[in-house]
Design a protein around this motif. Structure first.
Motif, PDB file in Angstrom:
ATOM      1  N   ASP A  10       0.835  -1.206   0.000  1.00 52.62           N
ATOM      2  CA  ASP A  10       0.000   0.000   0.000  1.00 52.62           C
ATOM      3  C   ASP A  10       0.866   1.251   0.000  1.00 52.62           C
ATOM      4  O   ASP A  10       0.586   2.219  -0.720  1.00 52.62           O
ATOM      5  N   LEU A  11       1.907   1.251   0.818  1.00 53.40           N
ATOM      6  CA  LEU A  11       2.810   2.398   0.883  1.00 53.40           C
ATOM      7  C   LEU A  11       3.553   2.599  -0.431  1.00 53.40           C
ATOM      8  O   LEU A  11       3.744   3.732  -0.884  1.00 53.40           O
ATOM      9  N   LEU A  12       3.953   1.521  -1.052  1.00 55.84           N
ATOM     10  CA  LEU A  12       4.647   1.608  -2.341  1.00 55.84           C
ATOM     11  C   LEU A  12       3.714   2.178  -3.406  1.00 55.84           C
ATOM     12  O   LEU A  12       4.115   3.046  -4.193  1.00 55.84           O
ATOM     13  N   GLU A  13       2.475   1.723  -3.415  1.00 52.08           N
ATOM     14  CA  GLU A  13       1.493   2.233  -4.379  1.00 52.08           C
ATOM     15  C   GLU A  13       1.246   3.722  -4.153  1.00 52.08           C
ATOM     16  O   GLU A  13       1.197   4.509  -5.105  1.00 52.08           O
ATOM     17  N   PHE A  14       1.116   4.123  -2.887  1.00 49.04           N
ATOM     18  CA  PHE A  14       0.932   5.530  -2.554  1.00 49.04           C
ATOM     19  C   PHE A  14       2.124   6.361  -3.023  1.00 49.04           C
ATOM     20  O   PHE A  14       1.971   7.440  -3.595  1.00 49.04           O
ATOM     21  N   LYS A  15       3.309   5.854  -2.805  1.00 49.28           N
ATOM     22  CA  LYS A  15       4.530   6.555  -3.210  1.00 49.28           C
ATOM     23  C   LYS A  15       4.553   6.757  -4.722  1.00 49.28           C
ATOM     24  O   LYS A  15       4.851   7.850  -5.206  1.00 49.28           O
ATOM     25  N   LEU A  16       4.210   5.719  -5.476  1.00 52.74           N
ATOM     26  CA  LEU A  16       4.220   5.823  -6.935  1.00 52.74           C
ATOM     27  C   LEU A  16       3.173   6.822  -7.431  1.00 52.74           C
ATOM     28  O   LEU A  16       3.434   7.608  -8.348  1.00 52.74           O
ATOM     29  N   GLU A  17       1.990   6.819  -6.809  1.00 56.28           N
ATOM     30  CA  GLU A  17       0.956   7.784  -7.183  1.00 56.28           C
ATOM     31  C   GLU A  17       1.396   9.211  -6.871  1.00 56.28           C
ATOM     32  O   GLU A  17       1.191  10.124  -7.668  1.00 56.28           O
ATOM     33  N   LEU A  18       2.014   9.402  -5.718  1.00 56.81           N
ATOM     34  CA  LEU A  18       2.490  10.722  -5.327  1.00 56.81           C
ATOM     35  C   LEU A  18       3.577  11.217  -6.282  1.00 56.81           C
ATOM     36  O   LEU A  18       3.568  12.377  -6.704  1.00 56.81           O
ATOM     37  N   LEU A  19       4.492  10.344  -6.643  1.00 57.50           N
ATOM     38  CA  LEU A  19       5.550  10.728  -7.585  1.00 57.50           C
ATOM     39  C   LEU A  19       4.968  11.085  -8.952  1.00 57.50           C
ATOM     40  O   LEU A  19       5.429  12.025  -9.594  1.00 57.50           O
ATOM     41  N   ASP A  20       3.944  10.362  -9.393  1.00 53.05           N
ATOM     42  CA  ASP A  20       3.283  10.695 -10.660  1.00 53.05           C
ATOM     43  C   ASP A  20       2.633  12.072 -10.593  1.00 53.05           C
ATOM     44  O   ASP A  20       2.725  12.858 -11.541  1.00 53.05           O
ATOM     45  N   ILE A  22       3.470  14.599  -8.649  1.00 52.90           N
ATOM     46  CA  ILE A  22       4.542  15.609  -8.625  1.00 52.90           C
ATOM     47  C   ILE A  22       5.129  15.790 -10.021  1.00 52.90           C
ATOM     48  O   ILE A  22       5.363  16.917 -10.465  1.00 52.90           O
ATOM     49  N   LYS A  23       5.326  14.701 -10.717  1.00 52.95           N
ATOM     50  CA  LYS A  23       5.874  14.768 -12.077  1.00 52.95           C
ATOM     51  C   LYS A  23       4.929  15.558 -12.988  1.00 52.95           C
ATOM     52  O   LYS A  23       5.373  16.408 -13.761  1.00 52.95           O
ATOM     53  N   ASN A  24       3.632  15.294 -12.880  1.00 49.03           N
ATOM     54  CA  ASN A  24       2.660  16.018 -13.703  1.00 49.03           C
ATOM     55  C   ASN A  24       2.666  17.506 -13.399  1.00 49.03           C
ATOM     56  O   ASN A  24       2.572  18.328 -14.308  1.00 49.03           O
ATOM     57  N   LEU A  25       2.786  17.867 -12.125  1.00 44.32           N
ATOM     58  CA  LEU A  25       2.871  19.282 -11.764  1.00 44.32           C
ATOM     59  C   LEU A  25       4.117  19.939 -12.338  1.00 44.32           C
ATOM     60  O   LEU A  25       4.068  21.065 -12.835  1.00 44.32           O
ATOM     61  N   LEU A  26       5.235  19.247 -12.281  1.00 43.91           N
ATOM     62  CA  LEU A  26       6.478  19.798 -12.817  1.00 43.91           C
ATOM     63  C   LEU A  26       6.409  19.966 -14.325  1.00 43.91           C
ATOM     64  O   LEU A  26       6.909  20.943 -14.874  1.00 43.91           O
ATOM     65  N   VAL A  27       5.782  19.015 -15.001  1.00 47.46           N
ATOM     66  CA  VAL A  27       5.630  19.113 -16.457  1.00 47.46           C
ATOM     67  C   VAL A  27       4.755  20.313 -16.809  1.00 47.46           C
ATOM     68  O   VAL A  27       5.084  21.098 -17.697  1.00 47.46           O
TER      69      VAL A  27
END
Length: 94
Positions: A10-20, A22-27
């Motif tokens: 669950d934590l890994l899935e949350f981390k991947l969603e959060l990174l996505d 953040i990446k979308n915001l930066l783009v």
């Protein structure tokens, strides 16, 4: 109250969603599409100018703006265009 158990998956899935996210915001930010219109306070922070200087730039036509009610908006792309158009290039003589 029911109890939920959070697993490492669950934590890994949350981390991947959060990174996505953040990446979308930066783009979006790098494309200049994070915010289309800016308020006066944001322009003053961005350009590091005083309220009086901002008013002078509006009055003399340097910065285009839109006034709706009592709020003044500036289009981010137009501000960038003004900055680019007024860029100074200094030549150094050798």
């Amino acid at each position: 109250m029911p109890t939920s158990i959070i697993t490492t998956d669950d934590l890994l899935e949350f981390k991947l969603e959060l990174l996505d996210d953040i990446k979308n915001l930066l783009v979006k930010q790098s494309k200049g599409k994070l915010k289309k219109y800016l308020k006066s306070s944001e322009i003053m922070d961005l350009l590091q100018i005083s309220p009086g200087t901002l008013q002078n730039l509006r009055i003399n036509g340097t910065l285009p703006y839109t006034k709706i009610g009592g709020i003044i908006f500036y289009e981010a792309e137009e501000i960038q265009s003004v900055m680019t158009a007024n860029r100074m290039h200094h030549m150094i003589n050798s």
